[in-house]
Design a protein around this motif. Structure first.
Motif, mmCIF file in Angstrom:
data_model
loop_
_atom_site.group_PDB
_atom_site.id
_atom_site.type_symbol
_atom_site.label_atom_id
_atom_site.label_comp_id
_atom_site.label_asym_id
_atom_site.label_seq_id
_atom_site.Cartn_x
_atom_site.Cartn_y
_atom_site.Cartn_z
ATOM 1 N N ARG A 107 -1.684 3.963 -0.977
ATOM 2 C CA ARG A 107 -0.484 5.422 -0.895
ATOM 3 C C ARG A 107 0.020 5.613 -2.544
ATOM 4 N NH1 ARG A 107 1.974 6.220 4.400
ATOM 5 N NH2 ARG A 107 0.535 5.245 5.921
ATOM 6 N N VAL A 108 0.598 6.556 -2.577
ATOM 7 C CA VAL A 108 1.424 7.002 -3.853
ATOM 8 C C VAL A 108 2.820 6.478 -3.518
ATOM 9 C CG1 VAL A 108 2.154 8.684 -5.005
ATOM 10 C CG2 VAL A 108 -0.080 9.039 -4.100
ATOM 11 N N ALA B 216 -3.046 13.308 1.264
ATOM 12 C CA ALA B 216 -3.614 12.999 2.509
ATOM 13 C C ALA B 216 -3.744 11.297 2.301
ATOM 14 C CB ALA B 216 -5.292 13.265 2.128
ATOM 15 N N ALA B 217 -3.369 10.572 1.330
ATOM 16 C CA ALA B 217 -3.527 9.074 1.322
ATOM 17 C C ALA B 217 -2.068 8.745 1.868
ATOM 18 C CB ALA B 217 -3.669 8.740 -0.135
ATOM 19 N N GLY B 218 -1.072 9.627 1.738
ATOM 20 C CA GLY B 218 0.171 9.191 2.102
ATOM 21 C C GLY B 218 1.228 8.643 1.127
ATOM 22 N N VAL B 219 2.213 8.383 1.522
ATOM 23 C CA VAL B 219 3.358 7.888 0.466
ATOM 24 C C VAL B 219 4.018 6.683 0.978
ATOM 25 C CG1 VAL B 219 3.610 10.199 -0.667
ATOM 26 C CG2 VAL B 219 5.244 9.215 1.009
ATOM 27 N N VAL B 220 4.405 5.615 0.087
ATOM 28 C CA VAL B 220 5.415 4.680 0.294
ATOM 29 C C VAL B 220 6.486 4.815 -0.668
ATOM 30 C CG1 VAL B 220 3.905 3.094 -1.021
ATOM 31 C CG2 VAL B 220 5.096 2.061 0.992
ATOM 32 N N THR B 221 7.744 4.027 -0.294
ATOM 33 C CA THR B 221 8.808 4.028 -0.989
ATOM 34 C C THR B 221 9.774 2.658 -0.553
ATOM 35 O OG1 THR B 221 10.646 5.301 -2.168
ATOM 36 C CG2 THR B 221 10.347 5.405 0.096
ATOM 37 N N ALA B 222 10.707 2.357 -1.418
ATOM 38 C CA ALA B 222 11.612 1.514 -0.965
ATOM 39 C C ALA B 222 13.107 2.030 -1.126
ATOM 40 C CB ALA B 222 11.539 0.208 -1.839
ATOM 41 N N SER B 223 14.094 1.869 -0.186
ATOM 42 C CA SER B 223 15.046 2.390 -0.539
ATOM 43 C C SER B 223 16.356 1.522 0.321
ATOM 44 C CB SER B 223 15.173 3.689 0.055
ATOM 45 O OG SER B 223 16.405 4.415 0.389
ATOM 46 N N ALA B 224 17.845 1.673 -0.179
ATOM 47 C CA ALA B 224 18.661 0.876 0.658
ATOM 48 C C ALA B 224 19.063 1.992 1.897
ATOM 49 C CB ALA B 224 19.867 0.750 -0.148
ATOM 50 N N GLY B 225 18.588 3.087 1.797
ATOM 51 C CA GLY B 225 18.905 4.183 2.920
ATOM 52 C C GLY B 225 18.764 5.626 2.542
ATOM 53 N N ASN B 226 19.458 6.216 1.737
ATOM 54 C CA ASN B 226 19.467 7.764 1.431
ATOM 55 C C ASN B 226 18.225 8.248 0.734
ATOM 56 O OD1 ASN B 226 22.014 8.050 2.376
ATOM 57 N ND2 ASN B 226 22.855 7.902 0.243
ATOM 58 N N HIS B 227 17.482 7.538 -0.125
ATOM 59 C CA HIS B 227 16.270 7.821 -0.607
ATOM 60 C C HIS B 227 15.129 7.768 0.710
ATOM 61 C CE1 HIS B 227 12.897 8.356 -3.275
ATOM 62 N NE2 HIS B 227 12.328 7.237 -3.099
#
Length: 403
Positions: free
Chosen positions: A140-141, A68-79
């Motif tokens: 966020r996770v 419910a809190a949502g997610v966050v990530t970092a990536s150069a593109g594919n992830h």
């Protein structure tokens, strides 16, 4: 540590999201290497890369409150694309931070899968720092691109597929960026068949795992410089590194020119489009960076196919140049009628095909009564190139090879 049971559980979680990708026995690459080469076509995976596996497994292990809190990530593109699609399929809101110079095609694709994209920094590490800020600000996770056991387990499902489809496999060759892919695959493979060799490959311009193995601990590079943006990380993961130490047999590196040649050959011989990061296993195999016995059953993993079209043009030209099939030269000629004709007559006699000629009379490096030309041409191999260059130099031209 991560076990085969974790990978088996991940396979069940991601089965409805990730495709079981094919193995293709390549007669061309087998002939080039004297091995029995089977290409694992993960470039045909949803989102065009393996990352959907780890992202889906991680998101599906979240609690209801975390989803419910949502997610966050970092990536150069594919992830980024993997998280975006996996989150969308699970009804989870996703924010993705990408480097400012991430390929436009990958940024566009990530947005199309439903994620909010934030562009920040020069490389993955800068984007990661901003993503962690968002994690703290919005609760966020954070879904790590590689340094997470659930992500590793998801990527390890590729290893299970290879063993199921090709029980005779002897060597599996895998690209290394942060190390999540090879950690998961090595875990699955070594648990079932300890004698199967797992070889990791990095770009010479981003040798974080190779450097860490040399000194026995994770270290951060001052910077990275490679066309293989998907594995251009300054450091291997703190969590993935023990798996690499314990379960990967060998780590080697390849140059950008060698990667470009592999991309070109895969397109021409295997009829498959692979991004530079996905082509490094083939580059290492072709360049004999590790020992291979005659008829050894080898599986290079083509981990992704999301290459920017502008970069593809450059990569193909570099690959052709490495085979002596493309040549670009610079020369200085007297600026008078007939000078250019004399050069083109030599090129025509040598049966090279001119793509383009560019004149420059304004360069400060040449005399006022001279002109500088650059000639792009199609050639027919290294011997043809050497013969053409010799003829031009015999005629008295000072020839500079640009590509």
């Amino acid at each position: 540590m991560l076990s085969e049971d974790d990978v088996l559980a991940a396979r069940d979680r991601v089965a409805d999201v990730a495709r079981h990708t094919p193995l293709d026995h390549s007669y061309s690459f087998s002939a080039m290497t004297d091995a029995a080469v089977h290409l694992k076509l993960e470039n045909t995976q949803r989102t065009g890369a393996f990352k959907i596996r780890g992202a889906a497994n991680r998101i599906r292990t979240l609690t209801d409150a975390e989803q419910a809190a949502g997610v966050v990530t970092a990536s150069a593109g594919n992830h980024a694309q993997g998280v975006a699609l996996a989150a969308s399929r699970s009804g989870v809101d996703a924010t993705v931070v990408m480097p400012e110079y991430a390929p436009y095609s990958k940024v566009t694709a990530t947005r199309s899968y439903g994620a909010t994209v934030v562009l920040h920094g020069e490389d993955y590490n800068d984007a990661q720092a901003r993503a962690h800020e968002i994690e703290r600000e919005s609760d966020r996770v954070y879904v790590h691109a590689f340094d997470d056991e659930d992500v590793m387990a998801g990527q390890g499902t590729i290893g299970l597929e290879i063993l199921d489809d090709l029980p005779s496999v002897e060597t599996i060759v895998v690209a290394i960026g942060g190390g999540g892919l090879i950690a998961g695959i090595a875990t699955a493979v070594k648990a079932r068949k300890p004698d199967v060799r797992v070889v990791g490959v990095q770009a010479e311009g981003a040798p974080s795992a190779a450097r860490a193995l040399e000194q026995g601990s994770v270290c951060e590079l001052d910077g990275v410089d490679t066309i293989a943006d998907g594995i251009a990380t300054r450091s291997v993961g703190e969590r993935t590194f023990p798996y690499i130490q314990d379960r990967v047999d060998e780590v080697v590196t390849v140059s950008d020119d060698e990667i470009a040649l592999a991309v070109t050959l895969l397109l021409e011989r295997a009829k498959t489009l692979v991004e530079p990061a996905g082509a490094v296993p083939v580059a290492a195999l072709l360049e004999e960076r590790f020992d291979v016995d005659p008829d050894e059953v080898v599986v290079p993993l083509l981990s992704g196919g999301n290459i920017d079209m502008n970069l593809l043009t450059t990569v193909i030209l570099r690959g052709l140049a490495d085979q002596g099939r493309y040549l670009k030269i610079r020369m200085t000629l007297p600026d008078r009628p007939g000078s250019l004709r004399q050069v083109t007559d030599v090129i025509a006699d040598e049966r090279a095909n001119i793509y383009a000629i560019e004149h420059d009379r304004t360069s400060g490096d040449i005399a006022m009564n001279d002109t500088e030309i650059e000639v792009d041409m199609q050639t027919r191999g290294e011997e043809h190139v050497e013969g053409l260059l010799s003829r031009l130099r015999e005629k008295g031209y000072d020839v500079e090879v640009l590509v």
